[in-house]
Design a protein around this motif. Structure first.
Motif, PDB file in Angstrom:
ATOM      1  N   GLN A  86       3.796  11.875 -14.983  1.00 57.50           N
ATOM      2  CA  GLN A  86       5.402  11.905 -15.461  1.00 57.50           C
ATOM      3  C   GLN A  86       6.344  11.644 -14.422  1.00 57.50           C
ATOM      4  O   GLN A  86       7.270  11.000 -14.651  1.00 57.50           O
ATOM      5  CB  GLN A  86       5.880  13.502 -15.803  1.00 57.50           C
ATOM      6  CG  GLN A  86       5.077  13.887 -17.061  1.00 57.50           C
ATOM      7  CD  GLN A  86       5.777  13.027 -18.252  1.00 57.50           C
ATOM      8  OE1 GLN A  86       5.117  12.097 -18.670  1.00 57.50           O
ATOM      9  NE2 GLN A  86       6.568  13.774 -18.906  1.00 57.50           N
ATOM     10  N   ASP A  87       6.146  12.106 -13.046  1.00 57.72           N
ATOM     11  CA  ASP A  87       7.100  11.915 -11.912  1.00 57.72           C
ATOM     12  C   ASP A  87       7.066  10.057 -11.844  1.00 57.72           C
ATOM     13  O   ASP A  87       7.881   9.660 -11.618  1.00 57.72           O
ATOM     14  CB  ASP A  87       6.647  12.424 -10.657  1.00 57.72           C
ATOM     15  CG  ASP A  87       6.509  13.941 -10.711  1.00 57.72           C
ATOM     16  OD1 ASP A  87       7.369  14.470 -11.529  1.00 57.72           O
ATOM     17  OD2 ASP A  87       6.062  14.715  -9.962  1.00 57.72           O
ATOM     18  N   LEU A  88       5.762   9.736 -11.752  1.00 57.85           N
ATOM     19  CA  LEU A  88       5.720   8.166 -11.605  1.00 57.85           C
ATOM     20  C   LEU A  88       6.416   7.542 -12.746  1.00 57.85           C
ATOM     21  O   LEU A  88       7.114   6.375 -12.594  1.00 57.85           O
ATOM     22  CB  LEU A  88       4.271   7.650 -11.634  1.00 57.85           C
ATOM     23  CG  LEU A  88       3.512   8.024 -10.253  1.00 57.85           C
ATOM     24  CD1 LEU A  88       1.932   7.689 -10.356  1.00 57.85           C
ATOM     25  CD2 LEU A  88       4.210   7.530  -9.098  1.00 57.85           C
ATOM     26  N   LYS A  89       6.036   8.122 -13.990  1.00 60.87           N
ATOM     27  CA  LYS A  89       6.967   7.238 -15.409  1.00 60.87           C
ATOM     28  C   LYS A  89       8.469   7.315 -14.997  1.00 60.87           C
ATOM     29  O   LYS A  89       9.107   6.478 -15.246  1.00 60.87           O
ATOM     30  CB  LYS A  89       6.747   7.863 -16.401  1.00 60.87           C
ATOM     31  CG  LYS A  89       5.137   7.571 -17.065  1.00 60.87           C
ATOM     32  CD  LYS A  89       5.090   8.154 -18.191  1.00 60.87           C
ATOM     33  CE  LYS A  89       3.869   7.978 -18.747  1.00 60.87           C
ATOM     34  NZ  LYS A  89       3.534   8.590 -20.105  1.00 60.87           N
ATOM     35  N   GLN A  90       8.974   8.624 -14.427  1.00 57.76           N
ATOM     36  CA  GLN A  90      10.409   8.697 -14.189  1.00 57.76           C
ATOM     37  C   GLN A  90      10.744   7.706 -13.133  1.00 57.76           C
ATOM     38  O   GLN A  90      12.055   6.909 -13.106  1.00 57.76           O
ATOM     39  CB  GLN A  90      10.826  10.031 -13.688  1.00 57.76           C
ATOM     40  CG  GLN A  90      10.597  11.044 -14.784  1.00 57.76           C
ATOM     41  CD  GLN A  90      11.102  12.489 -14.272  1.00 57.76           C
ATOM     42  OE1 GLN A  90      11.063  12.788 -13.184  1.00 57.76           O
ATOM     43  NE2 GLN A  90      11.224  13.272 -15.179  1.00 57.76           N
ATOM     44  N   LYS A  91       9.913   7.407 -12.189  1.00 56.23           N
ATOM     45  CA  LYS A  91      10.395   6.592 -11.045  1.00 56.23           C
ATOM     46  C   LYS A  91      10.274   5.207 -11.643  1.00 56.23           C
ATOM     47  O   LYS A  91      11.092   4.236 -11.162  1.00 56.23           O
ATOM     48  CB  LYS A  91       9.278   6.582  -9.886  1.00 56.23           C
ATOM     49  CG  LYS A  91       9.654   7.865  -9.055  1.00 56.23           C
ATOM     50  CD  LYS A  91       8.692   8.182  -7.825  1.00 56.23           C
ATOM     51  CE  LYS A  91       8.999   9.545  -7.085  1.00 56.23           C
ATOM     52  NZ  LYS A  91       7.993   9.847  -6.276  1.00 56.23           N
ATOM     53  N   ILE A  92       9.147   4.978 -12.377  1.00 57.74           N
ATOM     54  CA  ILE A  92       9.231   3.387 -12.955  1.00 57.74           C
ATOM     55  C   ILE A  92      10.399   3.367 -13.737  1.00 57.74           C
ATOM     56  O   ILE A  92      10.954   2.174 -13.680  1.00 57.74           O
ATOM     57  CB  ILE A  92       8.041   3.428 -13.793  1.00 57.74           C
ATOM     58  CG1 ILE A  92       6.798   3.193 -12.864  1.00 57.74           C
ATOM     59  CG2 ILE A  92       7.913   1.984 -14.551  1.00 57.74           C
ATOM     60  CD1 ILE A  92       5.396   3.532 -13.539  1.00 57.74           C
ATOM     61  N   GLY A  93      10.855   4.167 -14.627  1.00 57.06           N
ATOM     62  CA  GLY A  93      12.129   3.997 -15.283  1.00 57.06           C
ATOM     63  C   GLY A  93      13.299   3.940 -14.501  1.00 57.06           C
ATOM     64  O   GLY A  93      13.993   2.960 -14.732  1.00 57.06           O
ATOM     65  N   LYS A  94      13.257   4.743 -13.344  1.00 52.34           N
ATOM     66  CA  LYS A  94      14.413   4.186 -12.376  1.00 52.34           C
ATOM     67  C   LYS A  94      14.285   2.874 -11.863  1.00 52.34           C
ATOM     68  O   LYS A  94      15.587   2.179 -11.818  1.00 52.34           O
ATOM     69  CB  LYS A  94      14.648   5.353 -11.302  1.00 52.34           C
ATOM     70  CG  LYS A  94      15.078   6.956 -11.685  1.00 52.34           C
ATOM     71  CD  LYS A  94      14.860   7.696 -10.539  1.00 52.34           C
ATOM     72  CE  LYS A  94      15.195   8.955 -10.842  1.00 52.34           C
ATOM     73  NZ  LYS A  94      15.020  10.125  -9.882  1.00 52.34           N
ATOM     74  N   ILE A  95      13.099   2.560 -11.601  1.00 51.94           N
ATOM     75  CA  ILE A  95      12.888   1.078 -10.916  1.00 51.94           C
ATOM     76  C   ILE A  95      13.362  -0.224 -12.081  1.00 51.94           C
ATOM     77  O   ILE A  95      13.985  -1.183 -11.606  1.00 51.94           O
ATOM     78  CB  ILE A  95      11.530   0.569 -10.504  1.00 51.94           C
ATOM     79  CG1 ILE A  95      11.452   1.655  -9.190  1.00 51.94           C
ATOM     80  CG2 ILE A  95      11.328  -0.784 -10.300  1.00 51.94           C
ATOM     81  CD1 ILE A  95       9.944   1.793  -8.771  1.00 51.94           C
ATOM     82  N   GLU A  96      12.982   0.300 -13.381  1.00 51.13           N
ATOM     83  CA  GLU A  96      13.536  -0.790 -14.449  1.00 51.13           C
ATOM     84  C   GLU A  96      14.813  -0.562 -14.565  1.00 51.13           C
ATOM     85  O   GLU A  96      15.236  -1.844 -14.966  1.00 51.13           O
ATOM     86  CB  GLU A  96      12.504  -0.479 -15.611  1.00 51.13           C
ATOM     87  CG  GLU A  96      11.252  -0.713 -15.550  1.00 51.13           C
ATOM     88  CD  GLU A  96      10.266  -0.259 -16.844  1.00 51.13           C
ATOM     89  OE1 GLU A  96      10.927   0.528 -17.711  1.00 51.13           O
ATOM     90  OE2 GLU A  96       9.182  -0.525 -17.039  1.00 51.13           O
ATOM     91  N   ASN A  97      15.473   0.322 -14.384  1.00 49.08           N
ATOM     92  CA  ASN A  97      16.910   0.485 -14.491  1.00 49.08           C
ATOM     93  C   ASN A  97      17.520  -0.112 -13.313  1.00 49.08           C
ATOM     94  O   ASN A  97      18.529  -0.829 -13.562  1.00 49.08           O
ATOM     95  CB  ASN A  97      17.292   2.175 -14.735  1.00 49.08           C
ATOM     96  CG  ASN A  97      18.858   2.282 -14.972  1.00 49.08           C
ATOM     97  OD1 ASN A  97      19.196   1.605 -15.584  1.00 49.08           O
ATOM     98  ND2 ASN A  97      19.134   3.205 -14.387  1.00 49.08           N
TER      99      ASN A  97
END
Length: 191
Positions: free
Chosen positions: A62-73
């Motif tokens: 979940q933490d990595l998905k959030q970080k990936i979402g931030k990176i994509e953003n």
């Protein structure tokens, strides 16, 4: 002959052997039950550890998905900023391009020619104005043609009109503005 009755002794011995066998059997059953209980407890502890590790991995996921979402953003924001910077660069370039164009026209315009309107249509410019004579319009067109900034000068309209009791020529020229690379190449050849 003396006879000894061994039956009670054998019976006692058999009972003793039966008790030993029963004790051994019970001990084996208890040992097997303890081993099974130990194995069950050990596997339960391992299962609990695995469930805990699974929960930790799911949390990390979940933490990595959030970080990936931030990176994509951030990637989206970066491309948006780059797009806006390109627009600003193009506008900045266009501003100086218009400035260069107007400066070049002001240097080339003869004294007996007056411009009323300059209409910018991208690469094309439409110059409308008045001149003292046809010859003045021709001189202006020749100067535009000799400039490194303009090409394909075309006279669209020339009329004789009276302004304040004086005859003048009302004209409209269409001029193509060269791109900056062609202008730089033309200036390099002229040097």
């Amino acid at each position: 002959m003396i006879r000894i009755n061994l039956i009670p002794y054998r019976t006692a011995r058999r009972q003793h052997q039966i008790i030993q066998h029963l004790g051994t059997f019970v001990a084996v059953v208890i040992a097997a039950a303890l081993l099974a209980l130990g194995a069950h407890t050990y596997s339960s502890l391992q299962l609990a550890d695995l469930k805990e590790q699974t929960l930790q991995l799911q949390q990390q996921n979940q933490d990595l998905k959030q970080k990936i979402g931030k990176i994509e953003n951030l990637d989206h924001l970066r491309t948006d900023v780059e797009r806006k910077l390109k627009i600003v660069d193009r506008l900045q370039e266009g501003r100086f391009h218009s400035l260069k164009t107007l400066h070049e026209i002001s240097l080339l315009i003869p004294e007996n020619v007056w411009l009323d309107e300059i209409n910018d249509q991208g690469k094309d410019l439409v110059l409308s104005g008045q001149a003292e004579s046809n010859k003045a319009v021709a001189v202006f067109m020749r100067k535009l043609d000799q400039s490194a900034l303009f090409e394909n000068i075309r006279l669209d309209l020339i009329n004789r009109v009276m302004i304040g009791g004086l005859p003048v020529r009302k004209f409209s020229l269409k001029v193509v503005r060269r791109d900056d690379a062609a202008v730089a190449a033309g200036q390099a050849e002229g040097s």
